[in-house]
Design an enzyme around this catalytic site. Structure first.
Site, PDB file in Angstrom:
ATOM      1  N   GLY A  54       0.785  -1.231   0.000  1.00 53.31           N
ATOM      2  CA  GLY A  54       0.000   0.000   0.000  1.00 53.31           C
ATOM      3  C   GLY A  54       0.812   1.273   0.000  1.00 53.31           C
ATOM      4  CE  LYS A  55       6.839   0.507  -1.383  1.00 52.47           C
ATOM      5  NZ  LYS A  55       6.219  -0.786  -1.753  1.00 52.47           N
ATOM      6  CG  ASN A 263     -29.872  26.867  -6.423  1.00 50.42           C
ATOM      7  OD1 ASN A 263     -30.166  25.827  -5.845  1.00 50.42           O
ATOM      8  ND2 ASN A 263     -28.663  27.397  -6.344  1.00 50.42           N
ATOM      9  CD  GLU A 330     -22.212  27.440  -0.786  1.00 51.98           C
ATOM     10  OE1 GLU A 330     -21.085  27.022  -0.464  1.00 51.98           O
ATOM     11  OE2 GLU A 330     -22.708  27.284  -1.920  1.00 51.98           O
TER      12      GLU A 330
END
Length: 484
Positions: A54-55, A263, A330
């Protein structure tokens, strides 16, 4: 999994909360927009370990985490130099320590990679990650001496696996996606790679205290961690990340909330409700999750939202509890809350000009910058890294941009310009060589364009930035491999 009593989480919504459940107002914590700085020498993380430990996955994860936080970080992978200069089809015998020609060739590649990293440090790099096996004391001594002679502090990071099941899973999951075996028969690839591991194992030596160095040892993908002589802010950040991360593949689902009333009007921030179109998206999202999980016999993912009602309404049809994070709110537009971009340009032209000049670091008066958002999202990122199962995050434009940038290895500078359309699910699957991305635009009748108003305003900037990034990626092609 965090609970309602966790300091990282603000509240938990169950599938059917009572009608009197309160909605927290939008008051994110104010933070100073500062880039992290080092009080110590530059740092090189030298990876250590046999193949299939996993290196490369760890190196890639650290690179994206540190870059995301603002540290200039790059991975220098010796295997990429070998593939670039010699091709990727060397048989296992090439890695035999008795093969003197192979030993010389690998040493030359390691030195070439090291030279490039040293030059990168001299040009302003802060954290270099030297990704190779570095499995003998002689090789590590050479690396350490070279780096310390040019004023770079060394931290060895060794991944050890004593569990054969983990190694076998890593071989199948990771190495079949390796560039070395891209066109190979899967069975032949596994057999060749196991032979390569056996050859390396014959001469491998673990890092010891006698080497007089700082080191971290990760045993069996995080079941145990051993630390020695950890110094400084950067090394502390690295330890914190490694304590919360692992190398197991899993999927992260990202979505903005459904279309809100603001929006449609183009107003910034606030806590508006969903429109009819937004509520239709909430139904579509629930059906998507049902098809993705329930109908496949899988457990539902964790569902995280902000405190704002438009995100909570978006997930209200998914039959599982919803964990609400203040950190997912947000970006705070300060005195510009409730205004449109047009009204900001008209009434506060100096604000509009300053933000366009430096969208990453500019802080709205009384509000936040993108750097502030990234800073407050760090606990969320660490908690996502800790999870071993899927997570669905429903939040806001700036927040999803920042989380997407983290998983896809984007820099802070790119973050404010990433296009995150409404009513689209991003599925990001973590892999050793980068995150794999899939987009799922869900069918909702269009009443207006899915892009935010500023997406159009910054299209020229995005195009110019994309051209710059293409050149940079070509220049850095030897350093790291990414998917997505």
């Amino acid at each position: 999994m965090p609970t309602a009593f966790s300091p990282l989480v603000d509240a938990v919504d169950h599938p059917h909360p009572p009608d009197h459940a309160s909605h927290s107002p939008h008051h994110p914590t104010q933070m100073r927009a500062q880039q992290p700085t080092f009080n110590t020498k530059k740092l090189c993380i030298v990876m250590v370990g046999l193949p299939a430990r996993g290196k490369t996955h760890i190196a890639q994860c650290l690179q994206r985490y540190l870059n995301w936080l603002g540290f200039k970080t790059a991975v220098f992978n010796v295997g990429n130099y070998r593939r670039m200069m010699l091709g990727g089809n060397q048989p296992a015998d090439f890695f035999d320590p008795e093969n003197q020609q192979g030993v010389r060739a690998r040493m030359e590649l390691a030195v070439e990679c090291m030279n490039d990293m040293v030059e990168w440090f001299s040009n302003g790099g802060l954290v270099g990650i030297y990704d190779a096996t570095n499995s003998t004391k002689i090789r590590r001594s050479m690396v350490k001496t070279r780096l310390e002679n040019v004023g770079v502090r060394v931290l060895f990071l060794e991944s050890l696996c004593t569990d054969p099941n983990i190694v076998e899973k890593n071989i199948i999951e990771t190495k079949l996606r390796s560039p070395d075996y891209r066109h190979a028969d899967p069975e032949e690839a596994v057999s060749d790679f196991k032979k390569r591991i056996e050859l390396y194992n014959n001469s491998s030596e673990t890092v010891e205290d006698s080497e007089n160095t700082s080191y971290i040892k990760i045993v069996n993908v995080g079941r145990q961690m051993i630390l020695n002589d950890i110094q400084g802010f950067a090394q502390g950040k690295i330890v914190s990340f490694l304590l919360n991360s692992h190398i197991m593949a899993r999927s992260i689902y990202l979505s903005r909330h459904g279309e809100s009333e603001w929006n449609v009007t183009g107003q910034l921030g606030g806590d508006p409700k969903l429109t009819d179109r937004g509520r239709a998206y909430a139904q579509c999202l629930s059906k998507f999750i049902d098809a993705e999980f329930t109908k496949k016999g899988k457990e539902l993912p964790l569902v995280w939202t902000s405190q704002l009602q438009r995100t909570r309404q978006t997930v209200e049809h998914i039959p599982t509890m919803n964990v609400r994070w203040r950190a997912l709110n947000e970006i705070d537009a300060g005195i510009c809350e409730g205004m449109t971009y047009e009204s900001v340009a008209d009434k506060l032209p100096q604000v509009a000009r300053a933000r366009k000049h430096d969208k990453l670091k500019y802080r709205y008066p009384g509000g936040e910058s993108y750097v502030d958002v990234i800073t407050r999202l760090e606990p969320v990122i660490l908690e996502v890294e800790r999870q071993r199962g899927p997570v669905l995050i429903v939040a806001h434009n700036a927040v999803i941009r920042a989380i997407y940038a983290y998983f896809m290895g984007k820099s802070q500078e790119e973050c404010p310009y990433i296009d995150i359309p409404l009513h689209t699910v991003f599925r990001l699957t973590t892999r050793a060589y980068g995150a794999e991305e899939q987009l799922f635009p869900l069918e909702v009748a269009h009443t207006y364009q899915n892009k935010t108003p500023e997406s159009c305003d910054s299209s020229d900037e995005q195009a110019e930035r994309a051209n710059d990034n293409t050149v940079t990626q070509l220049e850095n092609g030897l350093h790291d491999t990414k998917i997505g």
